[in-house]
Scaffold this motif. Sequence first.
Motif, short mmCIF file in Angstrom:
data_model
loop_
_atom_site.label_atom_id
_atom_site.label_comp_id
_atom_site.label_asym_id
_atom_site.label_seq_id
_atom_site.Cartn_x
_atom_site.Cartn_y
_atom_site.Cartn_z
N ASP A 52 0.81 -1.22 0.00
CA ASP A 52 0.00 0.00 0.00
C ASP A 52 0.85 1.27 0.00
N GLY A 53 2.16 1.15 0.29
CA GLY A 53 3.06 2.28 0.23
C GLY A 53 2.94 3.27 1.38
N LEU A 54 2.16 2.98 2.39
CA LEU A 54 1.87 3.95 3.44
C LEU A 54 2.88 3.95 4.59
N SER A 55 3.87 3.10 4.52
CA SER A 55 4.94 3.11 5.52
C SER A 55 6.22 2.64 4.84
N GLU A 56 7.35 2.87 5.51
CA GLU A 56 8.61 2.42 4.92
C GLU A 56 8.64 0.90 4.78
N LYS A 57 8.04 0.21 5.72
CA LYS A 57 8.02 -1.26 5.65
C LYS A 57 7.12 -1.78 4.54
N SER A 58 6.14 -0.96 4.15
CA SER A 58 5.24 -1.40 3.08
C SER A 58 5.41 -0.53 1.83
N SER A 59 6.67 -0.16 1.55
CA SER A 59 6.97 0.70 0.40
C SER A 59 6.58 0.03 -0.91
N VAL A 60 6.20 0.86 -1.87
CA VAL A 60 6.04 0.36 -3.23
C VAL A 60 7.41 0.36 -3.90
N ALA A 61 7.50 -0.29 -5.05
CA ALA A 61 8.80 -0.45 -5.70
C ALA A 61 9.06 0.63 -6.75
N THR A 62 8.02 1.21 -7.32
CA THR A 62 8.20 2.14 -8.43
C THR A 62 7.56 3.49 -8.14
N ILE A 63 8.14 4.51 -8.73
CA ILE A 63 7.59 5.86 -8.61
C ILE A 63 6.23 5.92 -9.28
N ALA A 64 6.10 5.25 -10.41
CA ALA A 64 4.83 5.26 -11.14
C ALA A 64 3.69 4.75 -10.27
N ARG A 65 3.93 3.71 -9.49
CA ARG A 65 2.88 3.16 -8.62
C ARG A 65 2.53 4.16 -7.52
N ALA A 66 3.54 4.82 -6.96
CA ALA A 66 3.27 5.80 -5.91
C ALA A 66 2.42 6.94 -6.45
N ILE A 67 2.74 7.42 -7.65
CA ILE A 67 1.96 8.51 -8.24
C ILE A 67 0.53 8.06 -8.49
N ALA A 68 0.34 6.83 -8.93
CA ALA A 68 -1.00 6.31 -9.19
C ALA A 68 -1.84 6.26 -7.92
N LEU A 69 -1.20 6.09 -6.76
CA LEU A 69 -1.92 6.01 -5.50
C LEU A 69 -2.25 7.39 -4.92
N CYS A 70 -1.54 8.40 -5.37
CA CYS A 70 -1.64 9.73 -4.76
C CYS A 70 -2.89 10.49 -5.17
N GLN A 71 -3.28 11.39 -4.27
CA GLN A 71 -4.33 12.35 -4.55
C GLN A 71 -3.78 13.75 -4.27
N THR A 72 -4.61 14.75 -4.43
CA THR A 72 -4.19 16.13 -4.24
C THR A 72 -3.51 16.34 -2.89
N SER A 73 -2.36 17.03 -2.94
CA SER A 73 -1.62 17.46 -1.74
C SER A 73 -1.01 16.32 -0.95
N ASP A 74 -0.84 15.15 -1.54
CA ASP A 74 -0.15 14.06 -0.86
C ASP A 74 1.36 14.26 -0.94
#
Length: 481
Positions: free
Chosen positions: A53-75
């Motif tokens: 889910d990317g919401l903690s260092e232990k549960s990080s995502v692997a790619t920047i693209a995935r993080a951007i896909a999860l984000c919303q305004t002002s994240d």
Amino acid sequence: MPESFLPCASRCLTKQFYSILLCIWLISGVWSPSFVQAATYYVNNQTGSDEHDGLSEKSSVATIARAIALCQTSDRIELSNTGRSYREPMLFRRLGGTPDRPFVVEGNGAVVSGLQALDAKQWKSIGKGVYVLQLEKTPYGNPFLVSRGKRLPAAPNRDVLKEGEHYWDRKTSRIYFYCEAGKQPADYDLEATLHVSGFTLTSASYISCRNLICQHFSNDGFNIHGDCRGIRLENVIARHNGDDGISIHEAGGLIVQNAYVHNNFYGIQDVNASRSVYNGVLAELNQVGVSLVGGYHSLVDCQIRKNARSEIDIAGSNPGHLIGAEQNLMCQTILFAQNVSVFGAGSQMGLSVRNGARAIMEHSVISGSGTGVYVDRLSHCHLTLTAVSQCDIVLNLQSKQCFCDFNLYSPGQFHWLETVYAADQWSEYQNASQLDPHSRIEELTVEADGTVSAPGEAMIFSGRKQTVGPTASFSLKFQQD
């Protein structure tokens, strides 16, 4: 107290009670525009997984693209600096923040790279040590080959290839590489700049990016397009990119605080009707240090040095894709430069002002270029409290719309309109141009940090001593390759 006053007192106490509650509510942020808690998404290209889910260092995502896909305004996105490059672009399309709650990208010194490894088995020999690789397509920009972190020299065409050089045929999407004697492509660990740009914004506003390195992209390291407002870059590096280190387009707004741009084609190239402010920037070893073609721009406390062609080149423009560009004063290009040290080290131009552009430079130094300041007949230049040193041509002013005064110049030629004046014709230049009445020619000493010293008396304006050259030395340090 009469009974008739009791209801009124009761109402006052009630109002006071609710006012206190309202104050507590506002202070606590419950009714604030920023009451929604922004999410932080963590990225780690070694231990992360895009299934997380990317919401903690232990549960990080692997790619920047995935993080951007999860984000919303002002994240917020936080990259782990694992020592291994993130080999992907960072693209924000209509995603950002608001003026009170900007979107944040924390790079932590991580590298975002446009390189992709090339399969050595896909190279085909065409004889005499030359190999060819067929690609599906050629990326936009100026792509090139890299071997073990170093850019390989490029030939202008296939017929003049020399050992160790490559030629990228954009029309056919083929790369030709001439191996050294006894070697094959597999011996070079070849990679190519197959991603176009690094930190890329398309109509994305209020984003703050800091501590990020963008390198080896075929186009730009930091590329900003469309309706982009309130963009901030802090402590960033853009290096070894095919076109620009940093570039903003259209009518976007950008602030850069502390940046190092080197070994690109253009260190900085801002165009159209864009607005940019650069504080604490070192631009070196590019073909052109700073190129500004349209818009309003500010360079303050910066150093531009050792760029091959020009250090600072500004020109007016007429971008056809902007409404009424020919009537838009912003497209004519305005530069304000203060506390800027320009060290040419053999480049052709220190400051070039062309095609109707306007430059205001004060408390700066230009040293070591073939021409210190060039202004064409359509352009304007306002030059004060600036030292121009060790230039064969100190000033080449083809425009009557210039103001120069309270400057120090080392000996050299002065070109005013169609006439050339030698250093010993200083008074003739002053009389003909009606410029530089308080300026002087002296033997100047310029330090590496931009500090200027001269044997003559201090300049006096309005009863006060004036500093010629930067009022603050350039002392910023940046991470090297």
